[in-house]
Design a protein around this motif. Structure first.
Motif, PDB file in Angstrom:
ATOM      1  N   GLU A 172       0.735  -1.162  -0.191  1.00  0.00           N
ATOM      2  CA  GLU A 172      -0.068   0.094   0.210  1.00  0.00           C
ATOM      3  C   GLU A 172       0.569   1.297  -0.276  1.00  0.00           C
ATOM      4  O   GLU A 172       2.061   0.625   0.251  1.00  0.00           O
ATOM      5  N   ARG A 173       0.336   2.627  -0.748  1.00  0.00           N
ATOM      6  CA  ARG A 173       0.898   3.749  -0.504  1.00  0.00           C
ATOM      7  C   ARG A 173      -0.438   4.583  -0.798  1.00  0.00           C
ATOM      8  O   ARG A 173      -1.202   4.723  -1.054  1.00  0.00           O
ATOM      9  N   SER A 174       0.106   5.766   0.273  1.00  0.00           N
ATOM     10  CA  SER A 174      -0.698   7.033   0.211  1.00  0.00           C
ATOM     11  C   SER A 174       0.010   7.896  -1.721  1.00  0.00           C
ATOM     12  O   SER A 174       0.894   8.474  -1.460  1.00  0.00           O
ATOM     13  N   VAL A 175      -0.842   8.200  -2.230  1.00  0.00           N
ATOM     14  CA  VAL A 175      -0.521   8.875  -3.779  1.00  0.00           C
ATOM     15  C   VAL A 175      -1.273  10.440  -3.248  1.00  0.00           C
ATOM     16  O   VAL A 175      -2.646  10.726  -3.889  1.00  0.00           O
ATOM     17  N   PRO A 176      -1.017  11.788  -3.688  1.00  0.00           N
ATOM     18  CA  PRO A 176      -1.170  12.592  -3.828  1.00  0.00           C
ATOM     19  C   PRO A 176      -1.934  12.859  -5.336  1.00  0.00           C
ATOM     20  O   PRO A 176      -1.155  12.338  -6.049  1.00  0.00           O
ATOM     21  N   PHE A 177      -3.285  13.813  -5.434  1.00  0.00           N
ATOM     22  CA  PHE A 177      -3.671  14.354  -6.298  1.00  0.00           C
ATOM     23  C   PHE A 177      -3.788  15.987  -5.858  1.00  0.00           C
ATOM     24  O   PHE A 177      -4.043  16.005  -4.889  1.00  0.00           O
ATOM     25  N   GLY A 178      -4.117  16.814  -7.631  1.00  0.00           N
ATOM     26  CA  GLY A 178      -4.744  18.201  -7.083  1.00  0.00           C
ATOM     27  C   GLY A 178      -6.040  18.363  -7.404  1.00  0.00           C
ATOM     28  O   GLY A 178      -6.719  17.190  -7.134  1.00  0.00           O
ATOM     29  N   LEU A 179      -6.463  19.768  -7.192  1.00  0.00           N
ATOM     30  CA  LEU A 179      -7.535  20.351  -7.051  1.00  0.00           C
ATOM     31  C   LEU A 179      -7.951  19.902  -8.595  1.00  0.00           C
ATOM     32  O   LEU A 179      -8.917  19.858  -8.408  1.00  0.00           O
TER      33      LEU A 179
END
Length: 293
Positions: A172-179
């Protein structure tokens, strides 16, 4: 032990002990069956001469270096497994070498093409909202198509702007995303997804038109169709958007380790190809702009 039993046991080993993907299991079992066809005898006769002759015959048949490299890797895994189980007195795969597969530069979109691909649709039909949201998420996060399809509604943390992804090896990993991706996702979840939800939809974030979890083939068709609408854009699938996201991150100043973590690469070597992409684009820009290029 008979051939069919050996192959079946090896398949179970790949699935439950190595935890490899179903696609890799199918490819490896096809390779093993090809090898055993070439052997045409009891498993005890599998030695380094047989392995080398098997690969040489495929090379003579015009198989690509990447295919030969994969089959050599499969052979080494298979012979090591057979030796551990006592089916081979020694492991001939230890003596088998193979040339590394060539690493070609992946096709990527430039930033203007990416903006055109992600232009908002003219209508607010559920399909258009879903397609826009999945395209935005592919480009924003660089996730694999299998990871995108596996996303559930609860995997999205809207407050922190991250998604929880289960990647290769169940890591598992956490991945950011934008507006922009968040806005597209909210439109799909509010105005599109409720119209397609059925009793069997479950928690799947992205749905097909019949209400089931979206599949990789549908995502590929969506990507190909949208790219076909953009002049000059290379024809590529979801993995091309993953390449594009990684390249644009590096061009924007992200460090290689951060990109490795975002993409879920186990080895930095897998990420380093994107530095080659950026350098190649730099060379093109240099040749076009420098008066003494």
């Amino acid at each position: 032990m008979g051939r069919d039993e050996v192959v079946a046991e090896f398949g179970r080993y790949l699935r439950f002990e190595r935890d490899v993907s179903p696609h890799t299991v199918r490819a490896y079992l096809a390779d093993v069956n090809s090898l055993l066809d070439h052997l045409n005898g009891p498993i005890e006769g599998l030695d380094i001469a047989v392995l080398r002759k098997w690969l040489a015959d495929q090379h003579g048949a015009g198989k690509a270096r990447a295919t030969l490299a994969r089959r050599a890797a499969c052979a080494r895994t298979f012979t090591a497994y057979c030796h551990r189980r006592g089916w081979l007195p020694a492991d001939p795969g230890l003596l088998l070498g193979s040339a590394k597969a060539p690493r070609s530069l992946p096709a990527v979109l430039d930033q203007e093409q990416a903006q055109a691909v992600l232009a908002e649709p003219a209508t607010a039909e559920p399909k258009e909202l879903r397609d826009q949201a999945l395209l935005e998420m592919l480009y924003a996060t660089g996730v694999r198509v299998s990871e995108l399809c596996a996303l559930d509604v609860d995997d999205v943390d809207r407050d922190r702007h991250v998604i929880r992804v289960c990647g290769k090896g169940r890591k598992e990993r956490s991945v950011p995303f934008g507006l922009p991706a968040l806005r597209a996702l909210d439109k799909w979840c509010i105005y599109g997804r409720p119209l397609w939800v059925r009793a069997g939809s479950g928690p799947a974030l992205f749905l097909g038109v019949r209400g089931g979890r979206i599949d990789a083939g549908t995502v590929r068709r969506v990507v190909h169709a949208r790219l076909a609408e953009v002049d000059g854009a290379p024809d590529m699938g979801p993995h091309g958007l993953r390449h594009t996201a990684a390249t644009h991150l590096l061009e924007g100043g992200a460090d290689l380790r951060s990109v490795q973590e975002l993409l879920g690469h186990a080895s930095l070597n897998s990420t380093q190809i994107y530095t080659h992409v950026s350098i190649e684009r730099l060379r093109v820009a240099y040749r076009q702009a420098h008066p003494r290029a």
